[in-house]
Design a protein around this motif. Structure first.
Motif, PDB file in Angstrom:
ATOM      1  N   ALA A 252      35.003  45.648  34.452  1.00  0.00           N
ATOM      2  CA  ALA A 252      34.160  44.673  34.659  1.00  0.00           C
ATOM      3  C   ALA A 252      34.892  43.109  34.028  1.00  0.00           C
ATOM      4  CB  ALA A 252      32.545  44.712  34.422  1.00  0.00           C
ATOM      5  N   ASN A 256      36.911  40.508  37.506  1.00  0.00           N
ATOM      6  CA  ASN A 256      35.865  39.321  37.139  1.00  0.00           C
ATOM      7  C   ASN A 256      36.487  38.474  37.677  1.00  0.00           C
ATOM      8  OD1 ASN A 256      33.063  37.576  37.610  1.00  0.00           O
ATOM      9  ND2 ASN A 256      34.604  36.543  35.922  1.00  0.00           N
ATOM     10  N   SER A 259      39.411  38.893  40.997  1.00  0.00           N
ATOM     11  CA  SER A 259      38.359  38.016  41.963  1.00  0.00           C
ATOM     12  C   SER A 259      37.844  36.468  41.687  1.00  0.00           C
ATOM     13  CB  SER A 259      36.949  38.425  42.208  1.00  0.00           C
ATOM     14  OG  SER A 259      35.717  38.143  40.969  1.00  0.00           O
ATOM     15  N   VAL A 275      34.613  41.363  43.457  1.00  0.00           N
ATOM     16  CA  VAL A 275      33.246  40.688  42.273  1.00  0.00           C
ATOM     17  C   VAL A 275      32.577  41.365  43.117  1.00  0.00           C
ATOM     18  CG1 VAL A 275      32.181  38.575  44.203  1.00  0.00           C
ATOM     19  CG2 VAL A 275      32.549  38.404  41.316  1.00  0.00           C
ATOM     20  N   GLU A 276      31.531  41.860  44.348  1.00  0.00           N
ATOM     21  CA  GLU A 276      30.834  42.924  44.222  1.00  0.00           C
ATOM     22  C   GLU A 276      30.475  44.200  43.791  1.00  0.00           C
ATOM     23  OE1 GLU A 276      30.656  42.590  48.513  1.00  0.00           O
ATOM     24  OE2 GLU A 276      28.904  41.188  48.523  1.00  0.00           O
ATOM     25  N   ALA A 278      32.847  44.617  40.873  1.00  0.00           N
ATOM     26  CA  ALA A 278      32.387  44.101  38.975  1.00  0.00           C
ATOM     27  C   ALA A 278      30.838  43.826  38.827  1.00  0.00           C
ATOM     28  CB  ALA A 278      32.640  42.389  38.576  1.00  0.00           C
ATOM     29  N   ILE A 279      29.585  43.929  39.839  1.00  0.00           N
ATOM     30  CA  ILE A 279      29.005  42.983  39.551  1.00  0.00           C
ATOM     31  C   ILE A 279      28.099  44.606  40.038  1.00  0.00           C
ATOM     32  CG2 ILE A 279      26.708  42.959  40.793  1.00  0.00           C
ATOM     33  CD1 ILE A 279      28.051  39.966  41.369  1.00  0.00           C
ATOM     34  N   ASN A 282      28.636  46.342  36.420  1.00  0.00           N
ATOM     35  CA  ASN A 282      28.024  45.876  35.246  1.00  0.00           C
ATOM     36  C   ASN A 282      26.397  45.752  35.310  1.00  0.00           C
ATOM     37  OD1 ASN A 282      29.852  44.170  33.148  1.00  0.00           O
ATOM     38  ND2 ASN A 282      30.147  42.872  35.214  1.00  0.00           N
ATOM     39  N   ASN A 300      29.657  37.020  37.269  1.00  0.00           N
ATOM     40  CA  ASN A 300      29.696  37.620  38.138  1.00  0.00           C
ATOM     41  C   ASN A 300      29.802  36.969  39.478  1.00  0.00           C
ATOM     42  OD1 ASN A 300      29.897  41.402  36.851  1.00  0.00           O
ATOM     43  ND2 ASN A 300      31.170  39.621  37.002  1.00  0.00           N
ATOM     44  N   TRP A 301      28.102  36.504  38.944  1.00  0.00           N
ATOM     45  CA  TRP A 301      27.507  36.147  40.053  1.00  0.00           C
ATOM     46  C   TRP A 301      28.042  33.821  40.268  1.00  0.00           C
ATOM     47  CZ3 TRP A 301      24.371  38.630  43.268  1.00  0.00           C
ATOM     48  CH2 TRP A 301      23.514  39.776  42.813  1.00  0.00           C
ATOM     49  N   LYS A 304      30.391  35.623  42.292  1.00  0.00           N
ATOM     50  CA  LYS A 304      29.988  35.775  44.224  1.00  0.00           C
ATOM     51  C   LYS A 304      29.405  35.119  44.690  1.00  0.00           C
ATOM     52  CE  LYS A 304      27.078  38.749  46.821  1.00  0.00           C
ATOM     53  NZ  LYS A 304      26.088  40.620  46.466  1.00  0.00           N
TER      54      LYS A 304
END
Length: 735
Positions: A252, A256, A259, A275-276, A278-279, A282, A300-301, A304
């Protein structure tokens, strides 16, 4: 733990049972840190340290090593909680003990000293003490090298780990070139270990590849950066297939970083997909252990959110931003120093989205909260957070300005300028950098200080303080000229904007020759770049200002300049959004006003003023700042209507202009007296042109003359043509 406490109570606090309790507390603290329960971890580590200290008082040889270990864990827990001073105190106490033990029994304790120095370097880096962190990392590597020289096979694992820490520390110290050397050695050593021990050390290799990628990016080798991250992700995916709980966290982190790199290189769709993933990883890891993965999920957020903004998917971006805001609020509540900077960033950024979504008050609240968070950070550490406060004050001031709260925005702009000057002073002279990275930081500080001066000048101008705006405008020009000399294409647009502002102020100060010369230079600078698209808006604005000055001074080419300015503004209005549309509307107003001096071009003048009013009416609700410009555009359009013989429309339009200008002038006379003077003059003259010699027309005419006479005391040359026309209207209405 309860069993160990019970044993201590039953056996009268005997040393062996108290020691077991201390070790258990230490292990509990380590576990709680891994679970993200930092406050509980700190409590357990505190108790472990207290017990070890008591034991070490009576039996130092037996218990000082354990005390050093507990202090190291306490330092990590305190750092995660944002307790900077406690973390440093514990870490330094641990190092002091390790040194004493190592000096007394080097064969036994030198490796422990190296390990503690490695951990201390990580903690010091997290606390922003990059110089001390680098010293600790270098000593750790040096010690492990010496140990490996005597026992080559004993430290093959620890040495590359310490090299990885050294590489991270060098990155924080703005030395990506040296970081790259350390990371490359760590990759080589772990790569060799994976060859010698198939199936082992692959996780460590994946980890140091992530560090290698940061070093590669720091020296501009972006393709190699991507290769390193993709290689790391491939290893982590393979490991996670058989042991997901152990290796998905590393995957993850790698995803990140990948991304974020893809975002920076403009591959937004690929960055978003990465990144999605990775989300997703996680989110699954966080089930039942939310606190342990809150940190990486928020990273991550944030990535994104940036991707979605870049893709102009603003609704989806707002959803991602809200998740980041909620997460960071929670994290900052328990560890403010660690998370408040990111919280301020996302508050400010989502505030801008709210503003463009037509929610200005909510946007302003977000921006204000970002400033409050930044002030707390600066109060704790001015050196680290001065630039952060300036950045968020800048955005807050911009929102105040857009809402027409001119005095408040002026006060904010003045504070920003002072902060930017302080940052520049601390950065030093941008022409003598110790490293390329430092040079970039210094140039950025100089550019930000120059921009802050330009913004302060613009705010003074809008508050009616044109004379006071001259010094900061000159400061902006001076600052951007230094940067432009070294990097013309990079700073052409900024220098052109500053020159245009200075030219307008010089005109109002009565120096028409200097104003015309400076305006022409702004045009030349904006058009001197290799890629004209990069300065399109600056060129349009420069032509607009230059054309306005030329028209006011009666230059023969003024209308041609303004016509070209309109074309340029129209071309960049859509790409630049409301900013470009506002510039187009203002240029059309000037163009229509000066076209009207040529009788055969009255229809063209009317079309220009009508388009200007249409644009400004569409924008004014979202940007209340435009109310003054709206009054001026309506006044000008009313005159064009009167010249066309459309008496009723002219009367209604100039009446609306005057009512708005009077409302604004009651709120802030100095800021809006120009608009009021134009509206009074237009109201009276439109009625004169359509045969209305009523008392209202004469009263407005007298008011226009009186107000313009007051303005002329400060700016005689710039005001004289308008005062002359107002007196002519007044005399003719009295006949």
């Amino acid at each position: 733990m309860e069993i160990r406490r019970g044993l201590c109570e039953r056996h009268g606090q005997e040393e062996q049972f108290v020691s077991l309790l201390a070790d258990g507390l230490h292990n509990t603290a380590v576990y709680l840190m891994e679970c993200g329960r930092w406050k509980d971890a700190l409590k357990a580590a505190d108790e472990a340290v207290a017990i070890h200290k008591a034991l070490a008082t009576d039996n130092p040889d037996a218990f000082r090593p354990g005390l050093a270990l507990a202090l190291t864990t306490l330092s990590g827990a305190a750092r995660l909680m944002g307790l900077r001073d406690r973390a440093l105190e514990a870490a330094r106490e641990a190092i002091a003990i390790r040194r004493e033990l190592s000096d007394a029994r080097p064969e036994t304790y030198r490796a422990d000293l190296a390990n503690t120095l490695n951990a201390l370097s990580i903690d010091l880096g997290e606390l922003g003490l990059h110089g001390e962190a680098l010293d600790a990392a270098r000593e750790s590597v040096k010690t492990y090298r010496e140990l490996a020289g005597k026992h080559p096979r004993a430290h093959t694992y620890s040495l590359p780990l310490s090299l990885n820490t050294l590489a991270n520390s060098l990155l924080s110290h703005e030395r990506p070139d040296l970081a790259l050397e350390a990371a490359e050695e760590a990759v080589r050593r772990f790569g060799k270990l994976t060859e010698e021990h198939p199936g082992a050390f692959r996780a460590e290799l994946a980890m140091v590849l992530v560090t290698l990628a940061q070093g590669l990016e720091g020296v501009g080798r972006l393709e190699d950066t991507r290769d390193a991250l993709e290689r790391s992700a491939s290893i982590y995916r393979s490991l996670a297939a058989t042991a997901p709980a152990a290796f998905r966290p590393g995957l993850a982190v790698c995803l990140n970083n990948l991304s974020a790199l893809l975002f920076r290189t403009g591959e937004l769709e690929t960055a978003l997909r990465t990144v999605e993933e990775a989300i997703d990883v996680n989110t699954r890891l966080a089930r039942g252990k939310a606190a342990a993965f809150a940190d990486i999920l928020n990273k991550n957020w944030l990535v994104k959110y940036r991707c979605l903004v870049g893709l102009e998917r603003f609704g989806d971006a707002m959803t991602a931003g809200e998740k980041a805001v909620r997460g960071l609020r929670s994290l900052a509540g328990s560890a403010p120093e660690r998370y408040e900077a990111d919280l301020a960033m996302i508050l400010s950024s989502t505030g801008i989205l709210l503003q463009f979504a037509g929610q200005p008050e909510q946007a302003l609240r977000r921006a204000k909260e970002a400033v409050e968070v930044s002030r707390r950070l600066m109060g704790r550490d001015p050196g680290r957070h001065r630039a952060l406060l300036a950045e968020h004050l800048e955005k807050y001031g911009n929102q105040l300005f857009a809402l027409g709260r001119l005095r408040q925005s002026l006060a904010v702009a003045e504070e920003v300028l002072e902060l930017r000057r302080e940052v520049l002073e601390h950065q030093g002279n941008a022409t003598t950098p110790p490293t390329q990275v430092r040079a970039q930081a210094q140039a950025q500080a100089q550019a930000q200080a120059a921009q802050a001066a330009l913004t302060f000048g613009i705010r003074l101008l809008h508050c009616g303080r044109r004379a006071d705006a001259l010094p900061p405008a000159q400061e902006a020009v001076d600052g951007f000229q230094v940067l432009h000399a070294d990097a013309p294409d990079a700073y052409a647009a900024s220098l052109a904007s500053a020159l245009s502002q200075l030219a307008a102020l010089l005109f109002h100060a009565g120096d028409g020759g200097a104003a015309l010369e400076t305006g022409a230079r702004a045009v030349d600078v904006s058009r001197s770049v290799a890629d004209p698209d990069t300065t399109a808006f600056a060129t349009a604005a420069a032509f607009s200002t230059y054309g306005m000055i030329a028209a006011e001074l009666g230059e023969g080419n003024a209308l041609d300049l303004l016509a070209e300015a309109v074309d340029l503004c129209r071309a960049c209005a859509e790409p630049t959004g409301p900013v470009g549309e506002i510039q187009l509307a203002q240029t059309l107003t000037y163009f229509g006003q000066h076209l009207a001096a040529v009788p055969e071009r009255h229809p063209e003048a009317l079309r220009a003023s009508e388009e200007a009013v249409t644009i400004i009416r569409r924008l004014v609700d979202a940007f209340p700042l435009l109310r003054s410009a709206t009054a001026t555009a309506l006044a000008s359009h009313g005159l064009r209507l009167a010249e066309a013989g459309r008496a009723r429309e002219a009367a209604d339009t100039t009446k609306e202009a005057l009512e708005l200008a009077r409302l604004l002038a009651r709120q802030d006379h100095l800021a809006h007296r120009d608009a009021l003077a134009r509206a009074l003059s237009a109201f009276a003259r439109a009625r004169l042109l359509t045969g209305d010699r009523s008392d209202l027309a004469r009263e407005a005419s007298a008011g226009a003359v009186a107000l313009l006479e007051r303005i002329a005391r400060d700016e005689p040359a710039a005001t004289e043509p308008y005062l002359r026309e107002a007196r002519d209207t007044y005399d003719r209405l009295r006949q």
